[in-house]
Design a protein around this motif. Structure first.
Motif, PDB file in Angstrom:
ATOM      1  N   UNK A   6     -39.509   5.708   7.386  1.00  0.00           N
ATOM      2  CA  UNK A   6     -40.009   4.677   6.458  1.00  0.00           C
ATOM      3  C   UNK A   6     -39.964   5.174   5.013  1.00  0.00           C
ATOM      4  N   UNK A   7     -40.427   6.395   4.845  1.00  0.00           N
ATOM      5  CA  UNK A   7     -40.451   6.953   3.487  1.00  0.00           C
ATOM      6  C   UNK A   7     -39.038   7.046   2.916  1.00  0.00           C
ATOM      7  N   UNK A   8     -38.130   7.590   3.730  1.00  0.00           N
ATOM      8  CA  UNK A   8     -36.762   7.780   3.256  1.00  0.00           C
ATOM      9  C   UNK A   8     -36.111   6.440   2.906  1.00  0.00           C
ATOM     10  N   UNK A   9     -36.348   5.457   3.761  1.00  0.00           N
ATOM     11  CA  UNK A   9     -35.791   4.133   3.485  1.00  0.00           C
ATOM     12  C   UNK A   9     -36.342   3.573   2.178  1.00  0.00           C
TER      13      UNK A   9
ATOM     14  N   UNK B  97     -34.362   4.092  -5.266  1.00  0.00           N
ATOM     15  CA  UNK B  97     -33.262   4.672  -6.043  1.00  0.00           C
ATOM     16  C   UNK B  97     -32.291   3.580  -6.471  1.00  0.00           C
ATOM     17  N   UNK B  98     -31.968   2.720  -5.501  1.00  0.00           N
ATOM     18  CA  UNK B  98     -31.031   1.656  -5.818  1.00  0.00           C
ATOM     19  C   UNK B  98     -31.600   0.719  -6.894  1.00  0.00           C
TER      20      UNK B  98
ATOM     21  N   UNK C 205     -32.335  13.967   5.734  1.00  0.00           N
ATOM     22  CA  UNK C 205     -31.899  13.369   7.012  1.00  0.00           C
ATOM     23  C   UNK C 205     -32.002  14.351   8.174  1.00  0.00           C
ATOM     24  N   UNK C 206     -31.681  15.599   7.877  1.00  0.00           N
ATOM     25  CA  UNK C 206     -31.680  16.610   8.929  1.00  0.00           C
ATOM     26  C   UNK C 206     -33.041  16.770   9.616  1.00  0.00           C
TER      27      UNK C 206
ATOM     28  N   UNK D 155     -28.050   4.836   3.476  1.00  0.00           N
ATOM     29  CA  UNK D 155     -27.510   5.679   2.402  1.00  0.00           C
ATOM     30  C   UNK D 155     -26.160   5.120   1.927  1.00  0.00           C
ATOM     31  N   UNK D 156     -25.324   4.766   2.882  1.00  0.00           N
ATOM     32  CA  UNK D 156     -24.007   4.240   2.491  1.00  0.00           C
ATOM     33  C   UNK D 156     -24.118   2.942   1.715  1.00  0.00           C
TER      34      UNK D 156
END
Ligand code: PHE
Length: 355
Positions: free
Chosen positions: A12-15, A21-22, A60-61, A75-76
């Protein structure tokens, strides 16, 4: 700035961070001024090493294996959104720059052409060219003598010894070398040509002369003459007269009246003055001729036997005639000029009229 510590990363955080960022990047890219600013943003968000997106991807790792593809997709998406925003912004910035350049470098094909100033022949040069052209048709060849002459060639070999009263005819400027002077006429060229050539001789000698004159509208201390010399067997006064009349007609027009008057020069015998009918008026009170209707354009005569001898020519076998004309006088008559000083003033308003 967007980099999250590896340990706390979850899906959730990463998303959310990717979205943030976008959302930050797109308006900044859209508002960037110029290609350089876009390059900077490119590096800042997408840079392989220090870029914000690579920073996030390092997290991601730490995610559970099943979550990773979803993050990869996200990410893409963000990368593509940022990239295409950059492409679009670069396109806009590029065409703006091109337009500005085109506007700045516009060639106005309707503007009047720039006139490149061209020189012209000085009226003296042009008149000398005309004189040598006319006499060239009679077989006369052009020579040049030095402006600094010797007393011997300027006077003595012309039958004017030192202290001879005839020297008063030429107010002379001397130079600081014993026996040297500025030539007062082109006649010393007669001696030089006779020393250099064998008869038959037909020589013209144009050149600058110098006299110590009180300067006025008709007297200059620097002026030009053209000397003529012909030496051959049987040369006589009629030859001289015929050539001068032909010259006057070629120079001033077929119907120009001419006359010979008696004259005096130590180096010719007999000596004459050659006049043409006044071109300005032909009547009394004329500014060019005074009242006579005649204008003298040259002095001439049969070369004195003594002068032939000084020139190394046998006066028993050969005769010669010579003449000396003032170039300014002729140019003034041709162009209706009334003041001799204009020739050497260097005033472009005067010189520019001879096109
Ligand atoms: N040298 C003379 C002068 O300057 C002109 C002249 C030349 C006269 C040749 C006769 C022969 O006045």
């Amino acid at each position: 700035m967007m980099e999250a510590p590896l340990t706390t990363v979850d899906l959730a955080t990463l998303t959310a961070q990717l979205r943030a960022l976008r959302d930050e990047a797109l308006p900044r890219i859209a508002g960037a001024a110029g290609l350089a600013a876009l390059d900077e943003l490119d590096l800042h968000y997408l840079g392989r090493k220090g870029g914000a997106l690579s920073g996030l991807m390092r997290g991601i790792g730490a995610l559970p294996v099943e979550d990773r593809p979803r993050v990869g997709v996200a990410v893409n998406e963000v990368r593509e959104a940022v990239e295409s925003a950059l492409v679009e912004a670069r396109g806009r910035a590029g065409s703006a720059a091109l337009e500005a350049r085109l506007a700045a470098e516009t060639v106005d094909v309707s503007a009047p052409a720039r006139v490149i100033p061209r020189g012209t022949l000085h009226p003296i040069v042009e008149t000398i060219a005309r004189i040598t052209e006319i006499f060239g048709q009679f077989g006369f060849v052009t020579y040049e003598g030095p402006e600094v002459e010797t007393d011997v060639t300027n006077f003595q070999m012309l039958n004017i010894p030192p202290d001879h009263p005839a020297r008063d005819l030429w107010d002379t400027m001397y130079v600081d070398i014993e026996g040297a002077l500025l030539r007062t006429h082109t006649s010393p060229g007669q001696i030089r040509v006779m020393h250099a050539e064998q008869p038959p001789i037909r020589a013209l000698l144009p050149g600058r002369c110098f006299r110590y004159e009180a300067i006025d509208a008709s007297h200059a201390s620097e002026f030009f003459q053209v000397e003529g010399l012909m030496v051959d067997e049987g040369t006589n006064l009629a030859d001289l007269k015929g050539q001068l009349v032909e010259f006057a007609h070629a120079m001033f027009g077929e119907g120009t009246p001419t006359r010979f008057r008696p004259g005096y020069y130590p180096f010719t015998e007999p000596s004459v003055a050659f006049d043409i009918g006044c071109l300005v008026c032909g009547g009394p009170g004329c500014p060019a001729c005074g009242r006579t209707g005649w204008i003298t354009i040259l002095g001439a005569g049969m070369v004195h036997p003594v002068v032939l001898q000084y020139g190394g020519i046998d006066p028993e076998r050969y005769q010669g005639f010579a003449f000396g004309m003032g170039v300014e006088r002729i140019a003034m008559l041709r162009h209706g000029i009334t003041d001799i000083r204009v020739f050497l003033d260097g005033d472009l308003r005067f010189l520019g009229q001879f096109r």
